[in-house]
Design a protein around this motif. Structure first.
Motif, PDB file in Angstrom:
ATOM      1  N   TRP A  34       5.102   6.696   1.556  1.00 37.42           N
ATOM      2  CA  TRP A  34       5.421   5.685   2.358  1.00 37.42           C
ATOM      3  C   TRP A  34       4.994   4.442   1.499  1.00 37.42           C
ATOM      4  CZ3 TRP A  34       2.102   4.700   7.099  1.00 37.42           C
ATOM      5  CH2 TRP A  34       2.125   3.422   7.844  1.00 37.42           C
ATOM      6  N   THR A  44      -2.510   5.572  -5.271  1.00 37.15           N
ATOM      7  CA  THR A  44      -2.410   4.317  -6.028  1.00 37.15           C
ATOM      8  C   THR A  44      -1.181   4.263  -6.933  1.00 37.15           C
ATOM      9  OG1 THR A  44      -3.732   5.658  -7.743  1.00 37.15           O
ATOM     10  CG2 THR A  44      -4.872   4.143  -6.180  1.00 37.15           C
ATOM     11  N   ILE A  94      -1.360   4.498  10.318  1.00 37.08           N
ATOM     12  CA  ILE A  94      -2.611   4.109   9.342  1.00 37.08           C
ATOM     13  C   ILE A  94      -3.958   4.574   9.989  1.00 37.08           C
ATOM     14  CG2 ILE A  94      -3.760   2.629   7.906  1.00 37.08           C
ATOM     15  CD1 ILE A  94      -1.223   0.994   7.727  1.00 37.08           C
ATOM     16  N   LYS A 145       0.926  -1.177  -0.039  1.00 37.47           N
ATOM     17  CA  LYS A 145       0.191   0.073   0.052  1.00 37.47           C
ATOM     18  C   LYS A 145       0.868   1.166   0.142  1.00 37.47           C
ATOM     19  CE  LYS A 145      -4.208  -1.816   2.043  1.00 37.47           C
ATOM     20  NZ  LYS A 145      -5.195  -1.735   3.303  1.00 37.47           N
ATOM     21  N   PHE A 146       0.202   2.145  -0.701  1.00 34.24           N
ATOM     22  CA  PHE A 146       1.215   3.634  -0.681  1.00 34.24           C
ATOM     23  C   PHE A 146       0.304   4.467  -0.014  1.00 34.24           C
ATOM     24  CE2 PHE A 146       1.781   1.093  -4.735  1.00 34.24           C
ATOM     25  CZ  PHE A 146       3.027   0.904  -4.787  1.00 34.24           C
ATOM     26  N   TYR A 147       1.288   5.350   0.838  1.00 36.68           N
ATOM     27  CA  TYR A 147       0.327   6.431   1.614  1.00 36.68           C
ATOM     28  C   TYR A 147       1.387   7.866   1.376  1.00 36.68           C
ATOM     29  CZ  TYR A 147      -2.001   2.564   4.092  1.00 36.68           C
ATOM     30  OH  TYR A 147      -2.709   1.523   4.350  1.00 36.68           O
ATOM     31  N   ARG A 148       0.411   8.829   1.625  1.00 36.84           N
ATOM     32  CA  ARG A 148       1.409  10.066   1.369  1.00 36.84           C
ATOM     33  C   ARG A 148       0.439  11.135   2.467  1.00 36.84           C
ATOM     34  NH1 ARG A 148       4.114  13.878  -2.216  1.00 36.84           N
ATOM     35  NH2 ARG A 148       3.106  15.680  -2.227  1.00 36.84           N
ATOM     36  N   THR A 149       1.110  11.975   3.386  1.00 30.42           N
ATOM     37  CA  THR A 149       0.303  12.880   3.855  1.00 30.42           C
ATOM     38  C   THR A 149       0.469  14.239   3.358  1.00 30.42           C
ATOM     39  OG1 THR A 149       2.450  13.493   5.010  1.00 30.42           O
ATOM     40  CG2 THR A 149       1.193  12.023   6.015  1.00 30.42           C
ATOM     41  N   SER A 154      -3.387   9.837   3.354  1.00 29.35           N
ATOM     42  CA  SER A 154      -4.448   9.231   2.607  1.00 29.35           C
ATOM     43  C   SER A 154      -3.480   8.212   1.699  1.00 29.35           C
ATOM     44  CB  SER A 154      -4.780  10.449   1.544  1.00 29.35           C
ATOM     45  OG  SER A 154      -3.700  11.162   0.872  1.00 29.35           O
ATOM     46  N   GLU A 155      -4.301   7.298   1.216  1.00 30.56           N
ATOM     47  CA  GLU A 155      -3.875   6.330   0.267  1.00 30.56           C
ATOM     48  C   GLU A 155      -3.627   6.644  -0.936  1.00 30.56           C
ATOM     49  OE1 GLU A 155      -4.503   1.180  -0.418  1.00 30.56           O
ATOM     50  OE2 GLU A 155      -5.594   2.194   1.002  1.00 30.56           O
ATOM     51  N   CYS A 196       4.279   0.774   2.143  1.00 26.20           N
ATOM     52  CA  CYS A 196       3.751  -0.063   3.426  1.00 26.20           C
ATOM     53  C   CYS A 196       3.892  -1.492   2.783  1.00 26.20           C
ATOM     54  CB  CYS A 196       2.774   0.237   4.255  1.00 26.20           C
ATOM     55  SG  CYS A 196       2.380  -0.921   5.591  1.00 26.20           S
ATOM     56  N   THR A 253       4.701  11.920   6.051  1.00 24.88           N
ATOM     57  CA  THR A 253       5.787  10.973   5.060  1.00 24.88           C
ATOM     58  C   THR A 253       6.873  11.915   4.409  1.00 24.88           C
ATOM     59  OG1 THR A 253       3.916  11.146   3.240  1.00 24.88           O
ATOM     60  CG2 THR A 253       3.688   9.364   4.808  1.00 24.88           C
TER      61      THR A 253
END
Length: 315
Positions: free
Chosen positions: A23, A16, A114, A3-7, A13-14, A25, A123
């Motif tokens: 980040w 794509t 998360i 999964k990819f995350y970014r602030t 928020s996730e 994960c 991030t």
């Protein structure tokens, strides 16, 4: 699973697809997923998969283009049909402006980020983010240590009523868990010392302060582990002493009963010998049998009273 995350604006928020300051994960990733990340970010595949091996030791490796930090995190598993604690590796890879985490299972250490339980993390500040992960790891250790201490308290409370074999097994399991924790925390401490010394890893003043806090909390977790191990050792010795004391009381009680029952056995044995009746006291006396029985009962009562005074009947 990847999964990819970014602030953005302090909101996680996730996403794509690949973006800067994200980040990555990785939780229970497949071989193909690890190969994909290794190729896309030019990381050695062995380093990506290092956290998936339970036997990997905590360490810091600075390579060309990326840095690998491997630490042990607490985890829950079923052992001997009981919930027990162990430790598993967590890999943190710093590459370019991206942070990658690799773990063999879901962990509350990362779930806290998360689920937005950690305040003021971003991030985009990967060094601070990494230290926040390490700080959360120390707090998770301390939480599990307090849970284990509460379990020990419950076992200790049952000692006064009745001690069962399962209590001894549970104490042994708790002590084994503390051994795993102590070993992993000391190894993590070595990693934190290296992070504080490595000049190749860019540090900011606020990041250095957070790293100092992580080192303090890790040392506190080590001290808690040592204290709880000593307490559990004392609890086990107390249980052993109580069990031996109860066994001694039972043996005293049985010995007292044997002494009391020996009186009628001896007298009846004497009167049961094949000799002339004229030699046996009260043999020809009217109601002689009842008199002998009364004497036996009287002697047994006297012996019983003497033994009771000496607390031989105390269970």
């Amino acid at each position: 699973m990847i999964k990819f995350y970014r602030t953005d604006h302090k909101v996680l928020s996730e996403i794509t697809e690949y973006e800067d300051n994200m980040w990555v994960c990785m939780t229970k990733p497949t071989v193909d997923e690890t190969k994909l990340i290794a190729e896309d970010f030019e990381i050695d595949l062995a380093d990506v998969r290092a956290a998936l091996d339970d036997e990997e030791s905590s360490r810091v490796e600075v390579e060309d283009g990326y840095t690998l930090i491997l630490v042990d995190i607490p985890s829950i598993e079923m052992r001997n049909e009981r919930e027990a604690y162990t430790t598993i590796p967590l890999g943190i890879i710093l590459v370019k402006d991206i942070l990658i985490t690799v773990c063999a299972e879901d962990t509350p250490v990362l779930d806290a980020f998360i689920e937005a339980k950690v305040k003021e993390f971003s991030t985009k500040k990967r060094m601070r983010f990494m230290y926040q992960i390490l700080y959360r790891n120390c707090m998770t250790y301390q939480y599990y240590l307090r849970v284990m201490d509460r379990r020990r308290n419950l076992i200790e409370q049952r000692i006064q009523d009745e001690t069962e074999d399962t209590d001894l097994i549970d104490l042994h399991e708790l002590e084994s868990n503390l051994v795993y924790f102590a070993t992993s925390l000391r190894a993590n401490g070595v990693v934190l010392d290296k992070l504080a010394r490595y000049s190749s890893i860019k540090q900011y003043p606020e990041d250095q302060e957070l790293l100092d806090d992580v080192m303090v909390e890790n040392k506190q977790a080590i001290e808690m582990t040592g204290i709880y191990r000593d307490i559990i050792s004392g609890t086990r010795e107390l249980m052993t002493t109580i069990i031996n004391n109860r066994l001694n009381n039972i043996m005293k009680f049985l010995a007292a009963i044997t002494i009391v029952m020996a009186i009628p056995t001896i007298i009846s044995g004497i009167y049961g010998m094949n000799v002339s009746g004229k030699w046996m006291p009260l043999a020809k006396t009217p109601y002689g049998f009842y008199i002998v029985c009364g004497i036996i009962v009287l002697i047994c009562i006297i012996i019983a009273l003497i033994l009771k005074k000496k607390k031989m009947f105390k269970m």
